[in-house]
Design an enzyme around this catalytic site. Sequence first.
Site, PDB file in Angstrom:
ATOM      1  N   CYS A   1       0.835  -1.199   0.000  1.00 23.38           N
ATOM      2  CA  CYS A   1       0.000   0.000   0.000  1.00 23.38           C
ATOM      3  C   CYS A   1       0.868   1.247   0.000  1.00 23.38           C
ATOM      4  O   CYS A   1       2.091   1.187   0.150  1.00 23.38           O
ATOM      5  CB  CYS A   1      -0.923   0.015   1.213  1.00 23.38           C
ATOM      6  SG  CYS A   1      -0.028   0.154   2.779  1.00 23.38           S
TER       7      CYS A   1
ATOM      8  N   CYS B   1       3.012   1.724   3.118  1.00 26.20           N
ATOM      9  CA  CYS B   1       4.299   1.013   3.100  1.00 26.20           C
ATOM     10  C   CYS B   1       5.331   1.817   2.314  1.00 26.20           C
ATOM     11  O   CYS B   1       6.492   1.924   2.718  1.00 26.20           O
ATOM     12  CB  CYS B   1       4.137  -0.368   2.458  1.00 26.20           C
ATOM     13  SG  CYS B   1       3.010  -1.476   3.325  1.00 26.20           S
TER      14      CYS B   1
ATOM     15  N   ASP C   1       8.733  23.597 -32.099  1.00 25.36           N
ATOM     16  CA  ASP C   1       9.916  23.949 -32.871  1.00 25.36           C
ATOM     17  C   ASP C   1       9.691  23.384 -34.274  1.00 25.36           C
ATOM     18  O   ASP C   1       8.912  22.449 -34.449  1.00 25.36           O
ATOM     19  CB  ASP C   1      11.159  23.340 -32.228  1.00 25.36           C
ATOM     20  CG  ASP C   1      12.413  23.618 -33.035  1.00 25.36           C
ATOM     21  OD1 ASP C   1      12.624  24.776 -33.422  1.00 25.36           O
ATOM     22  OD2 ASP C   1      13.158  22.656 -33.286  1.00 25.36           O
TER      23      ASP C   1
ATOM     24  N   ASP D   1      13.266  19.571 -30.338  1.00 23.74           N
ATOM     25  CA  ASP D   1      14.241  18.478 -30.404  1.00 23.74           C
ATOM     26  C   ASP D   1      15.693  18.921 -30.357  1.00 23.74           C
ATOM     27  O   ASP D   1      16.585  18.105 -30.154  1.00 23.74           O
ATOM     28  CB  ASP D   1      14.018  17.655 -31.673  1.00 23.74           C
ATOM     29  CG  ASP D   1      14.684  18.288 -32.888  1.00 23.74           C
ATOM     30  OD1 ASP D   1      14.611  19.530 -33.027  1.00 23.74           O
ATOM     31  OD2 ASP D   1      15.271  17.548 -33.692  1.00 23.74           O
TER      32      ASP D   1
ATOM     33  N   ASP E   1      16.767  23.796 -27.677  1.00 28.07           N
ATOM     34  CA  ASP E   1      15.405  23.751 -27.150  1.00 28.07           C
ATOM     35  C   ASP E   1      15.366  23.337 -25.683  1.00 28.07           C
ATOM     36  O   ASP E   1      14.325  23.450 -25.039  1.00 28.07           O
ATOM     37  CB  ASP E   1      14.544  22.771 -27.958  1.00 28.07           C
ATOM     38  CG  ASP E   1      14.213  23.300 -29.346  1.00 28.07           C
ATOM     39  OD1 ASP E   1      13.976  24.518 -29.457  1.00 28.07           O
ATOM     40  OD2 ASP E   1      14.200  22.510 -30.296  1.00 28.07           O
TER      41      ASP E   1
END
Length: 729
Positions: free
Chosen positions: A30, A33, A438, A621, A625
């Site tokens: 859970c 935990c 871009d 890319d 950028d």
Amino acid sequence: MHVTRDFSHYVRSAGEGIKHIDLAVEGVHCAGCMAKIERGLSVIPDVTLARVNLTDRRVALEWKAGTLDPSRFIDRLEELGYKAYPFETESAEVAEVAESRFLLRCLGVAAFATMNVMMLSIPVWSGNVSDMLPEQRDFFHWLSALIALPAAAYAGQPFFRSAWRALSAKTTNMDVPISIGVILALGMSVVETIHHAEHAYFDAAIMLLTFLLVGRFLDQNMRRRTRAVAGNLAALKAETAAKFVGPDEISQVPVAVINPGDIVLLRPGERCAVDGTVIEGRSEIDQSLITGETLYVTAEQGTPVYAGSMNISGTLRVRVSAASEATLLAEITRLLDNALQARSRYMRLADRASRLYAPVVHATALITILGWVIAGASWHDAIVTGVAVLIITCPCALGLAIPTVQTVASGTMFKSGVLLNSGDAIERLAEADHVIFDKTGTLTLPDLEVMNAADIPADIFELAGRLALSSHHPVAAAVAQAAGARSPIVGAVEEAGQGVRADADGVEIRLGRPSFCGAEALVGGATLDPEASVVAFSKGAEKFILSVRQGLRPDAQAVIAALKARGIGIEILSGDREPAVKAAAHALSIPEWRAGVTPADKIARIEELKRRGARVLMVGDGMNDAPSLAAAHVSMSPISAAHLSQATADLVFLGRPLAPVVAAIDSARKALYLMRQNLWLAIGYNVLAVPVAISGVVTPLIAAAAMSGSSILVMLNSLRARSASRENV
């Protein structure tokens, strides 16, 4: 005897003086935990990261390189009540299968006992309102005890063991109240039977275990299933490769000993074990994992191949560029792991709520018991009500609400060609209402194309391609690829910054700048694409102009239209020349565009949109950028992007199409909707169930059914993330 433990084999470098290890942990069920483990490990000096993946019960740990021994992590987890060992895919899968079988055996025992105890309980229920003798009732109760007690001792092991480990570590988890509830119900039933009471709760206790085991078994199989949906990339990895150790001698060696520059043989029917480039041979290969294309592609000299690609027909010699953990397939695997291990905002919210569970529920159950006693109820009835409160408030549904959606959505995005690189990327992507593209390498393909190849005579174009093979310029590489050239012209000479020349049948041929080829006049008189690069070819007195540029991605127009249909604003910010950007914007019907912008200009525009309240998705890319990708609300990069851009982007998409951008937005919007829905389901269940349980109208049996039902409902609702809707849900 002093025993040392050397886990150095499992430790890998995470860069910049940081070490990394993955540990498989037993007993993690859970969000509570998860929070306890992460807090417990984070206090160790020099630990920089402690992150639990609930899906495969794995802990990712990073620490500053130095004297810290990884075995200390295992010791610390043992102190917290969890058994851990170094994670290995194969051993982890074996452990998962073993656990699944054990849970199934426990479920079988509990279900069999439940059916038999219920058969004995029905006569008691009916006899209590008729004329059953007390001796007969006691007999049925003792038979029920004979079945239920050993069955509960075996079937309850998953809960009892977990609770004992937690209590031994002086802490609690959700299995503690479950175990207390089951043991109290059984203990009370034995006491009631000894005192010849009318009621016993053997049926409720064993049916409670049955319901709990159904939920846990479904949860465990759900995790295995969602990991498979997210892409079982291990099956695509070849562990060995045929390496050339001589001109005509090969040796089958492990991938780990292959280095860049080595040459390997790829035979028909084999999966490629490395990234590299074909240097000899011709075949068809399946690279759908990387390109997204389901059709086979031709592989010949100069064709890049990637680990995981399947060779279909011919034999290929491949020069290695990357192997083992440096391949693109390994990087994809790491991105998937990061996505499953990372924390989202909603998961952190669920974590905080689950962290409060143990003290609150125990206090609530105790107050309920005391309250009923003060109100005049018997200790027997008060304890039964307290047991029902303990059971019905189990936070299983809350713990599953977010990670199940996140895991299923990650798998759905992977199927669409999108990899997550950030834990909360799904939520931020779902909020995006403005996209900045871009141009170069994003709206356009990263590879150059010869746009007027059909206008050049075939024999001339073939000759130009062969000459282009002698040049290292990317434009020349595009010409060579478009011409299908395989054999370079012998004796070719490349002049730096100008072009390449050679003699062919006594005639000088040249490829390069128009001035180098004497073709300036053709440039002035030709109608050329404004965003294309120009390269000239001459054969004696014959002059030709080749127009080379990056073409738009094949589905760019459809994707832009789809984004507009979803009410998303679009613009182009590019550092390219104005004619090139204008042409792309016109072709895609994007009125908002700017050319010649710097990285600082892009960031300024993103900040301006943020001030207006826009949630910006940046898709780019290039290396330049990276700053704008980091500045945006959420970001994406194609797999062909520069490494820095990929590392900065929240999501990475595969292949040539741009469609994964739309698919990711649709998946993210639906996933966010389901996350919110699951949280409300889990919270609503507790808001309704707890007062009802405190009121005393719920038996432990009904509490068990309600608790298990809420968990199953959350898991089934999460599976809806497998199919994204076009609607802005």
